[in-house]
Scaffold this active site. Structure first.
Site, PDB file in Angstrom:
ATOM      1  N   HIS A 188     -17.180  -7.862 -42.502  1.00  0.00           N
ATOM      2  CA  HIS A 188     -16.438  -6.675 -42.061  1.00  0.00           C
ATOM      3  C   HIS A 188     -16.900  -6.251 -40.663  1.00  0.00           C
ATOM      4  O   HIS A 188     -16.080  -5.923 -39.807  1.00  0.00           O
ATOM      5  CB  HIS A 188     -16.704  -5.489 -42.999  1.00  0.00           C
ATOM      6  CG  HIS A 188     -16.162  -5.635 -44.390  1.00  0.00           C
ATOM      7  ND1 HIS A 188     -16.901  -5.374 -45.517  1.00  0.00           N
ATOM      8  CD2 HIS A 188     -14.932  -6.011 -44.835  1.00  0.00           C
ATOM      9  CE1 HIS A 188     -16.165  -5.571 -46.595  1.00  0.00           C
ATOM     10  NE2 HIS A 188     -14.966  -5.968 -46.215  1.00  0.00           N
ATOM     11  N   LYS A 193     -10.460   2.764 -59.160  1.00  0.00           N
ATOM     12  CA  LYS A 193     -11.130   1.470 -59.109  1.00  0.00           C
ATOM     13  C   LYS A 193     -12.617   1.664 -59.425  1.00  0.00           C
ATOM     14  O   LYS A 193     -13.186   2.703 -59.080  1.00  0.00           O
ATOM     15  CB  LYS A 193     -10.975   0.873 -57.700  1.00  0.00           C
ATOM     16  CG  LYS A 193     -10.712  -0.620 -57.697  1.00  0.00           C
ATOM     17  CD  LYS A 193     -10.330  -1.067 -56.299  1.00  0.00           C
ATOM     18  CE  LYS A 193     -10.666  -2.509 -56.047  1.00  0.00           C
ATOM     19  NZ  LYS A 193     -10.385  -2.910 -54.666  1.00  0.00           N
ATOM     20  N   ARG A 223      -9.829 -14.714 -44.549  1.00  0.00           N
ATOM     21  CA  ARG A 223     -10.945 -15.643 -44.724  1.00  0.00           C
ATOM     22  C   ARG A 223     -10.464 -17.054 -44.995  1.00  0.00           C
ATOM     23  O   ARG A 223     -10.868 -18.003 -44.359  1.00  0.00           O
ATOM     24  CB  ARG A 223     -11.833 -15.176 -45.889  1.00  0.00           C
ATOM     25  CG  ARG A 223     -12.681 -13.991 -45.560  1.00  0.00           C
ATOM     26  CD  ARG A 223     -13.276 -13.393 -46.782  1.00  0.00           C
ATOM     27  NE  ARG A 223     -12.226 -12.994 -47.715  1.00  0.00           N
ATOM     28  CZ  ARG A 223     -12.408 -12.240 -48.771  1.00  0.00           C
ATOM     29  NH1 ARG A 223     -13.607 -11.822 -49.079  1.00  0.00           N
ATOM     30  NH2 ARG A 223     -11.392 -11.902 -49.550  1.00  0.00           N
ATOM     31  N   SER A 272     -17.314  -8.342 -50.574  1.00  0.00           N
ATOM     32  CA  SER A 272     -18.141  -7.297 -51.201  1.00  0.00           C
ATOM     33  C   SER A 272     -18.423  -7.664 -52.654  1.00  0.00           C
ATOM     34  O   SER A 272     -19.510  -7.391 -53.169  1.00  0.00           O
ATOM     35  CB  SER A 272     -17.418  -5.950 -51.144  1.00  0.00           C
ATOM     36  OG  SER A 272     -17.182  -5.576 -49.815  1.00  0.00           O
TER      37      SER A 272
HETATM   38  O1  PNS Z   1     -10.697  -4.260 -49.102  1.00  0.00           O
HETATM   39  P1  PNS Z   1      -9.455  -4.339 -49.946  1.00  0.00           P
HETATM   40  O2  PNS Z   1      -9.723  -3.794 -51.330  1.00  0.00           O
HETATM   41  O3  PNS Z   1      -8.864  -5.722 -49.958  1.00  0.00           O
HETATM   42  O4  PNS Z   1      -8.368  -3.365 -49.240  1.00  0.00           O
HETATM   43  C1  PNS Z   1      -7.099  -3.179 -49.816  1.00  0.00           C
HETATM   44  C2  PNS Z   1      -6.333  -2.036 -49.128  1.00  0.00           C
HETATM   45  C3  PNS Z   1      -7.165  -0.768 -49.097  1.00  0.00           C
HETATM   46  C4  PNS Z   1      -5.986  -2.428 -47.723  1.00  0.00           C
HETATM   47  C5  PNS Z   1      -5.013  -1.822 -49.937  1.00  0.00           C
HETATM   48  O5  PNS Z   1      -5.314  -1.747 -51.295  1.00  0.00           O
HETATM   49  C6  PNS Z   1      -4.252  -0.570 -49.521  1.00  0.00           C
HETATM   50  O6  PNS Z   1      -3.730  -0.485 -48.448  1.00  0.00           O
HETATM   51  N1  PNS Z   1      -4.191   0.405 -50.441  1.00  0.00           N
HETATM   52  C7  PNS Z   1      -3.522   1.667 -50.214  1.00  0.00           C
HETATM   53  C8  PNS Z   1      -2.236   1.747 -51.036  1.00  0.00           C
HETATM   54  C9  PNS Z   1      -1.090   1.087 -50.326  1.00  0.00           C
HETATM   55  O7  PNS Z   1      -0.689   1.463 -49.238  1.00  0.00           O
HETATM   56  N2  PNS Z   1      -0.500   0.070 -50.963  1.00  0.00           N
HETATM   57  C10 PNS Z   1       0.697  -0.581 -50.451  1.00  0.00           C
HETATM   58  C11 PNS Z   1       0.417  -1.847 -49.744  1.00  0.00           C
HETATM   59  S1  PNS Z   1       1.163  -3.124 -50.679  1.00  0.00           S
END
Ligand code: PNS
Length: 159
Positions: free
Chosen positions: A17, A41, A90, A128
């Site tokens: 990150h 979560k 990745r 993570s």
């Molecule tokens: O580090 P992560 O868990 O892969 O991040 C995921 C994240 C936070 C980018 C994604 O879950 C997110 O944007 N969540 C907010 C809800 C949202 O906007 N969802 C619609 C996108 S499909």
């Protein structure tokens, strides 16, 4: 002023990150690292803990701001006046999920684009979840996170 947003769970922030944050911050005037406030979560760290760790590991970067958000990313991006969402890629296994998210976000707001940065090869395996898995069983995580984060992870697992 070009503002980008780098969203994620950051539970906890890894060297991968930090690499993406450092590289993305050079491309824009302001980079907002947005920590998802995902109360549903099962997070190891609270959102405040994740924000504080991110603040500490990015303190050398003047144009990086750490915030947290709930709800839709696209709404938070609009609130921040960010037209770019940064995500790290990745491996090909990330691609399907990332493409789906980027396309969904684009359908919801055509003014916001997702910019993918390929992670540095040395962090291609890193997540993570891997950090937590190794730490949970007492493994050495010093190659994955900065020492301050390693200490906090160990405290959580009472190592
Ligand atoms: O580090 P992560 O868990 O892969 O991040 C995921 C994240 C936070 C980018 C994604 O879950 C997110 O944007 N969540 C907010 C809800 C949202 O906007 N969802 C619609 C996108 S499909």
């Amino acid at each position: 002023m070009r503002t980008a947003i780098y969203p994620g769970s950051f539970d906890p922030v890894t060297l991968g990150h930090i690499d993406v944050i450092e590289r993305a911050s050079k491309m824009v005037d302001k980079l907002i690292v947005a920590v998802l406030n995902n109360s549903s979560k099962n997070s190891l760290f609270s959102v405040e803990e994740r924000v504080n760790m991110l603040k500490e590991v990015t303190s050398h970067l003047d144009n990086v701001e750490i915030r947290h958000f709930g709800g839709l990313l696209i709404d938070f991006a609009r609130e921040c006046n960010a037209a770019i969402i940064v995500r790290g890629l990745r491996a090909v296994t990330d691609f399907e999920y990332e493409l789906q998210m980027a396309q969904t976000n684009r359908i919801m707001n055509r003014d916001i684009d997702t910019l993918f940065l390929t992670t540095d090869l040395k962090y291609a395996y890193l997540s993570s979840s891997i950090v937590k898995e190794v730490a949970r069983f007492g493994g050495d995580i010093s190659e994955f996170v900065v020492p301050m984060v390693a200490e906090k992870v160990k405290e959580k697992y009472k190592i």
